[in-house]
Design an enzyme around this catalytic site. Structure first.
Site, PDB file in Angstrom:
ATOM      1  N   GLU A 184       0.665  -1.329  -0.003  1.00 47.88           N
ATOM      2  CA  GLU A 184       0.030   0.152  -0.111  1.00 47.88           C
ATOM      3  C   GLU A 184       0.817   1.354   0.053  1.00 47.88           C
ATOM      4  O   GLU A 184       0.503   2.064  -0.829  1.00 47.88           O
ATOM      5  CB  GLU A 184      -1.050   0.017   1.210  1.00 47.88           C
ATOM      6  CG  GLU A 184      -2.360  -0.849   1.091  1.00 47.88           C
ATOM      7  CD  GLU A 184      -2.056  -2.040   1.230  1.00 47.88           C
ATOM      8  OE1 GLU A 184      -0.981  -2.563   1.466  1.00 47.88           O
ATOM      9  OE2 GLU A 184      -3.003  -3.062   0.915  1.00 47.88           O
ATOM     10  N   HIS A 198     -10.188  -5.362  10.758  1.00 45.73           N
ATOM     11  CA  HIS A 198     -10.829  -5.066   9.648  1.00 45.73           C
ATOM     12  C   HIS A 198     -12.096  -4.391   9.757  1.00 45.73           C
ATOM     13  O   HIS A 198     -12.873  -4.581   8.526  1.00 45.73           O
ATOM     14  CB  HIS A 198     -10.928  -6.623   8.856  1.00 45.73           C
ATOM     15  CG  HIS A 198      -9.526  -7.369   8.364  1.00 45.73           C
ATOM     16  ND1 HIS A 198      -8.971  -7.871   9.385  1.00 45.73           N
ATOM     17  CD2 HIS A 198      -8.991  -7.429   7.254  1.00 45.73           C
ATOM     18  CE1 HIS A 198      -7.889  -8.259   8.580  1.00 45.73           C
ATOM     19  NE2 HIS A 198      -8.012  -8.217   7.471  1.00 45.73           N
TER      20      HIS A 198
END
Lengths: 394, 367
Positions: free
Chosen positions: B90, B159
């Site tokens: 990322e 998450h």
């Protein structure tokens, strides 16, 4: 035959220079002589996973004198910034580049303004090499309107988009993925241009660098990663920070070249080689072996983690400006006095720019709220006391 | 030039609040239904078709057709130069996306979920959001960061976080969060066309939900204005603000409240930054009561900002303290019963609305 040409042309250009300088007594002795001169770089290049460019470099009087002038200007500018900082006219961070001028000047000589450059916070000289003016530098450092970022960026945030100079970044290592993004865009637009992403030996260990390098190699991006190895990441010597300080080899599957960053001709040669490589084969790493005379920033004396002997040693043996001076004098391209006159001229240019910058006003208060967005949509923004200070963003 | 108004406020700042124009348009009743997924996919398709500078980047966006199938079919249609599968890095690929935006391209960077955006947050904030300001307008960053945000179902603490409050606090970013298919189409198109960095917070559980859309919404030129909330349901007794999935919950709560004679006005924020303070304040001045609803952590959240705004602009109009419904102040647990307690439910919104209307029994002591 080249040698006799060399001898005759140098004396011709010497005479020409003398007549030029006497005719226009205030002008600097930039010779227009472009007769090729062949010079060898200080040391041969060392390579990793690629062939080595020749250490024999073609140059000429005009180029060498331009190099001398440009580097002398940058040197003078950085020393003047030191004084301004101590006089408290420059605030915050100020990272000076004196000692490293050959990297900025040599790189610029190898490329065009269509190629992109991005660097970290030691960006004053790179900005000048890309066509920025002394006034824009000093005004920005002092937080004035005429600054290249209108006083809103400061020392670490110089930009010149019309010359494809993308800053000026304060977060160590962030500029490398950004630079690979510029290279991606150049390839996407089929611009046939490359991006030089500069970083230091400190940033060379950043994870995001390897992430970006991996993607650049996978996608064949025209990205040239340039490690300006001045051997100290702030106060930490390279051997204390990197298990492998052979930064040109750290790309593993990406080729690399080690360059004497104090030799402007070697830098130019390496960047020419790298540009050709990157356009055909994707990313390449250049490690510039260079040195900064100042500490990391103005708050660092630079002598607690290195000896004064080391600093003076480099200044005596490897100074980039002195190297070119010796080359010019040994080839009889200008006299000592002419070179000293050049230095006096650039000093005056610097002093004039500082005087002008000191007169320049600080930004208008309304500038607090400009450029938050490119398109502000008429939304409201607030000052510290929102019942007292509000603005509509255009 | 800019107008900075220095005002000594005596009482309330009447001039700044414009009456909220009702955003309810009546669409033709024979409306087509599309899922939020289809809405996002068609928006990406149309914007890529209209502007060759738009490209997509992210994990699994290409050959896998998108982790949540939002980018389905786009690789086949536009090719690997415009739909790029990235490695799981990322920080690297977000930086590359921002650099491409510096050069003038229009990247749409997908985070598989916004939880992973934390790996790249330096590029979102320091490289993207602040660049236009630091460069005094030389470097604008026309990038969109999109992906699912907030809680899904049973995916656990790492998450499930909602990032609306964090990103919306940063000047230089625009932060949007769609609820239904119309929002998804209009806001994503607006985001891609916008010259500034936009954080686009979707919701995984909404992807499969269908909503009616008019022909106007389906037109490729459709877009919604950034910074304008929508009044999904008009009412007079209490204002409920919400975004993303919570809009659906708020509407359900409003139906339940209706049976008890409480007429709730539900505002779909659509835009977290800029926040549509004038619509919210105008509504509170009408209803005199406010419930803010969000999925994210309560402390320093979106509701806290809305409450502050209302207290600053419309204090005299409040007839009850502002109520705040948010995710529980704990990392998201896995067990289904605990997870249910960690996220707002419809009954929480109903209860809070009744409290604000002084219709409920005083709070019993809880554990």
């Amino acid at each position: 035959m080249a040698l006799s040409q060399l001898l005759s042309s140098s004396s011709r250009s010497g005479n020409r220079l003398k007549s030029l300088s006497s005719a226009i007594s205030l002008r600097h002795p930039i010779s227009t002589d472009t007769t090729p001169i062949t010079v060898e770089t200080s040391v041969p290049f060392t390579s990793h996973q690629c062939e080595v460019p020749s250490r024999t470099v073609q140059t000429n009087a005009k180029e060498l004198l331009t190099f001398f002038r440009d580097m002398a200007l940058m040197r003078r500018m950085e020393i003047a910034a030191d004084s301004l900082y101590k006089a408290k006219l420059i605030r915050g961070f100020c990272h000076l580049y004196d000692g490293q001028e050959a990297v900025a000047v040599g790189m610029e000589a190898a490329i065009t303004k269509k190629d992109s450059i991005i660097t970290a916070y030691r960006d004053h000289c790179t900005f000048i090499a890309r066509g920025g003016t002394l006034l824009e530098v000093f005004a920005e450092l002092m937080g004035r309107q005429a600054g290249c970022s209108r006083g809103k960026g400061g020392s670490m945030h110089f930009y010149k988009k019309d010359s494809n100079f993308y800053g000026g970044h304060g977060i160590v290592g962030a500029q490398v993925p950004l630079g690979c993004g510029l290279a991606f865009a150049q390839k996407y637009c089929k611009d046939e241009a490359v991006t030089f992403a500069l970083y230091g030996d400190g940033a060379a260990n950043q994870g995001q660098l390897f992430e970006a390098l991996n993607i650049s190699a996978l996608w064949d991006l025209p990205a040239i990663l340039v490690c300006e190895n001045n051997h100290y990441g702030m106060g930490t010597a390279e051997w204390r920070a990197a298990k492998s300080p052979a930064y040109y080899k750290r790309g593993d599957y990406v080729p690399g070249l080690k360059v004497d960053g104090m030799d402007v001709l070697a830098v130019k040669q390496a960047c020419t080689f790298a540009k050709e490589h990157a356009l055909k084969n994707g990313p390449i790493i250049l490690e510039m072996d260079t040195y900064r005379y100042h500490g990391h920033s103005m708050s660092d004396p630079g002598s607690t983690y290195r000896t004064r002997d080391e600093i003076t040693g480099v200044r005596q043996e490897r100074d980039p400006v002195e190297r070119i001076r010796k080359l010019i004098l040994s080839h009889d391209l200008a006299t000592e006095k002419e070179l000293k006159d050049t230095e006096k001229e650039v000093r005056k240019e610097v002093d004039d720019a500082i005087a002008q910058a000191k007169e320049n006003p600080v930004p208008d208060s309304s500038e607090l709220f400009t450029n938050v967005y490119a398109k502000g949509l008429g939304v409201e923004s607030f000052g510290a006391d929102r019942k007292e200070v509000r603005a509509t963003l255009p | 030039m800019l107008a900075i108004s220095r005002q000594r406020i005596l009482g309330q700042c009447f001039q700044k609040i414009r009456p909220a124009v009702s955003e309810l348009r009546s669409y033709s009743s024979a409306a087509k239904q599309i899922t939020v997924r289809e809405a996002l996919n068609s928006s990406l398709d149309e914007e890529m078709s209209a502007d060759p500078k738009v490209f997509l980047m992210g994990e699994e966006v290409g050959e896998y057709q998108g982790a949540y199938k939002i980018t389905k079919g786009l690789l086949e249609k536009y090719g690997p130069e415009r739909v790029l599968d990235t490695p799981i890095t990322e920080a690297g690929f977000t930086g590359i996306g921002v650099g491409a935006a510096y050069y003038g391209l229009k990247p749409v960077v997908e985070f598989m979920t916004f939880n992973f955006s934390m790996q790249a947050i330096d590029h979102i904030i320091n490289s993207a959001a602040k660049s236009n300001y630091m460069s005094a307008g030389q470097i604008s960053v026309p990038i969109v960061f999109r992906g699912p945000n907030g809680a899904a179902a049973g995916v656990g603490a790492q998450h499930s976080q909602c990032y609306a409050a964090w990103y919306a606090s940063c000047p230089g970013l625009k932060v949007l969060s769609p609820y239904n298919s119309e929002d998804a189409r209009g806001l994503l198109k607006a985001a891609i066309r916008d010259p500034d960095p936009v954080v686009f917070l979707e919701n995984e559980l909404l992807y499969g939900e269908s909503f009616p859309v008019s022909d106007e919404v389906l037109d490729s030129s459709f877009s919604l204005p950034i910074g304008k909330a929508k009044i999904e349901r008009e009412g007079n007794d209490v204002t409920i603000t919400a975004f993303s999935k919570m809009v659906g919950y708020a509407l359900k709560a409003a139906e339940i409240l209706e049976k008890d004679g409480i007429n709730a006005e539900v505002i779909n924020l659509r835009s977290i930054r800029p926040l549509d303070r004038s619509t919210i304040n105008a509504s509170v001045r009408k209803t005199n009561r406010l419930i803010t609803v969000e999925e994210g952590f309560p402390q320093h959240g979106v509701g806290a900002e809305i409450c502050s705004s209302v207290v600053e602009e419309s204090f005299a109009y409040l007839d009850a303290p502002v109520e705040r419904i948010a995710g529980a102040d704990v990392p998201m647990p896995y067990a289904a019963n605990l997870e249910r307690m960690a996220v707002p439910q419809v009954e929480d919104i109903v209860r809070a609305a009744k409290r604000a209307c002084y219709r409920s029994v005083p709070l019993a002591a809880t554990a």
